[in-house]
Design a protein around this motif. Structure first.
Motif, PDB file in Angstrom:
ATOM      1  N   SER A  67       2.385  -0.609  -7.356  1.00 60.24           N
ATOM      2  CA  SER A  67       2.844  -0.216  -8.692  1.00 60.24           C
ATOM      3  C   SER A  67       4.172   0.517  -8.619  1.00 60.24           C
ATOM      4  CB  SER A  67       1.793   0.661  -9.381  1.00 60.24           C
ATOM      5  OG  SER A  67       0.603  -0.059  -9.547  1.00 60.24           O
ATOM      6  N   ARG A 104      -0.894   4.724 -14.370  1.00 64.22           N
ATOM      7  CA  ARG A 104      -1.418   3.847 -13.322  1.00 64.22           C
ATOM      8  C   ARG A 104      -0.369   2.870 -12.850  1.00 64.22           C
ATOM      9  NH1 ARG A 104      -6.734   3.440 -12.393  1.00 64.22           N
ATOM     10  NH2 ARG A 104      -6.479   1.372 -11.554  1.00 64.22           N
ATOM     11  N   GLU A 153       0.447  -8.017 -10.659  1.00 63.93           N
ATOM     12  CA  GLU A 153       0.015  -7.095  -9.606  1.00 63.93           C
ATOM     13  C   GLU A 153      -1.508  -7.055  -9.575  1.00 63.93           C
ATOM     14  OE1 GLU A 153       1.212  -2.913 -10.040  1.00 63.93           O
ATOM     15  OE2 GLU A 153      -0.503  -2.377  -8.804  1.00 63.93           O
TER      16      GLU A 153
HETATM   17 MG   LIG Z   1      -1.325  -0.328  -8.684  1.00 61.48          MG
END
Ligand SMILES: [Mg+2]
Ligand SMILES: Nc1nc2c(ncn2[C@@H]2O[C@H](COP(=O)(O)OP(=O)(O)O)[C@@H](O)[C@H]2O)c(=O)[nH]1
Length: 326
Positions: A67, A104, A153
């Motif tokens: 991320s 997140r 992702e």
């Molecule tokens: Mg992540």
């Protein structure tokens, strides 16, 4: 499969999403994600004949820095003036929006406020099988609505997650120094799908060793016409992200020049078709099993009186009749 026409609300959703309305885009993605008849009736209008978006898949163990890297890649895409959408696939996450998602996904404030950046988490299907079907459809919505880059992702390195990330034009596998243990189970699978290998947290001890290790494993793998480069990054400080972007652009150029991009996309379309067909056929078979005309047959298989092979053909015949009627 009644051939129902898309309802006006759903139609409006597409029009508004195409006009750049983000709320409509979010609604449209939800319809597609939920699947079923509403999604089916929208499919023709969402179809993309000539894809515009270039897709990146990111996979790697939880915490590897996917991320954080994604945020860096968003920065690179935006620096070049391109728009970019992110699909975060996380079946374990109960969060689907708002500040928690922002956290997140680890977006810098400037990206959260940017109209040319869109982030969506797919989590509420609760299981990977359903998500695996939803992802290509959601990516298509993003392509249809004009995004230049789409990042998918996934949250881990299980087979299903790696499978989802590998349905991209360029697949990035993210590891850390000392990575071997976390991904032991699926090491070969990971290396096989990697177009680019990223050693993130490269400021830590063991980065050079991780690179050597990966290089050694690549040397043992069957030769391909593209050897995955190994890129060291420190996503937190941003170091190496430029190199990673360069590697992505190189891979993209390779795919385009070699014709491999078209081949991959053709293969993905057929994969998706087959997955959907199996899903439909299996569903029809499950429903057929519940029909009264088959109850005696099922009972007789359960008793051991009828052999399953013969019975299977009859179930399939009833399922096929159901499908024809639908
Ligand atoms: Mg992540
Ligand atoms: N030391 C260090 N920490 C990093 C780096 N990249 C990400 N992190 C941290 O690692 C943790 C997990 O990152 P995240 O991007 O959420 O990983 P993901 O689960 O793979 O998406 C966070 O606390 C990040 O700040 C890096 O290059 N170096």
């Amino acid at each position: 499969m009644s051939g129902r026409v898309a309802s006006t609300t759903e139609s409006t959703l597409i029009d508004d999403a195409l006009a750049g309305n983000r709320r409509a885009l979010a609604g449209l993605i939800s319809v597609v994600e939920r699947g079923g008849e509403p999604a089916r009736s929208l499919a023709p209008r969402l179809h993309v004949t000539a894809p515009h978006a270039f897709t990146l898949g990111l996979t790697g163990a939880p915490g590897a820095g996917k991320s954080t890297l994604t945020d860096g890649l968003i920065g690179r895409a935006r620096a070049g003036g391109a728009s970019i959408a992110v699909v975060a696939v996380d079946p374990s996450s109960p969060f689907t929006g708002g500040a928690i998602l922002g956290d997140r996904v680890r977006l810098r404030e400037e990206h959260v406020a940017d109209d040319a950046v869109y982030v969506r988490s797919l989590a509420n299907r609760g299981h990977l099988g359903g998500l695996a079907q939803a992802v290509p459809a959601v990516v298509r919505v993003l392509d249809r609505t004009g995004w230049d880059w789409v990042i998918v992702e996934t949250v881990g390195v299980g087979q299903a997650e790696v499978g989802i990330a590998s349905q991209a034009d360029t697949t990035l596998v993210v590891v850390n120094p000392g990575w071997g243990d976390e991904v032991q189970a699926n090491k070969a699978g990971l290396l096989e799908v990697a177009d680019i290998l990223v050693v993130n947290k490269a400021e830590r001890d063991g980065a050079a060793e991780a690179v050597r290790n990966l290089r050694g494993m690549l040397a043992l793998a069957p030769k391909r016409d593209w050897t995955p480069p190994i890129v060291k990054t420190s996503a937190l400080s941003g170091e190496g992200v430029d190199d990673l972007w360069l590697a992505i652009e190189r891979h993209r150029a390779h795919l385009e020049a070699s014709g491999e991009l078209d081949r991959r996309r053709a293969e993905r379309r057929l994969d998706e078709l087959r997955q959907r067909v199996s899903h439909e056929v299996e569903r029809a078979a499950r429903l057929a099993e519940q029909s009264p005309e088959l109850s005696a047959l099922l009972q007789s298989v359960a008793n051991g009186d009828t052999d399953p092979t013969t019975a299977a053909a009859k179930v399939v015949a009833v399922a096929a009749r159901r499908l024809r009627k639908a």
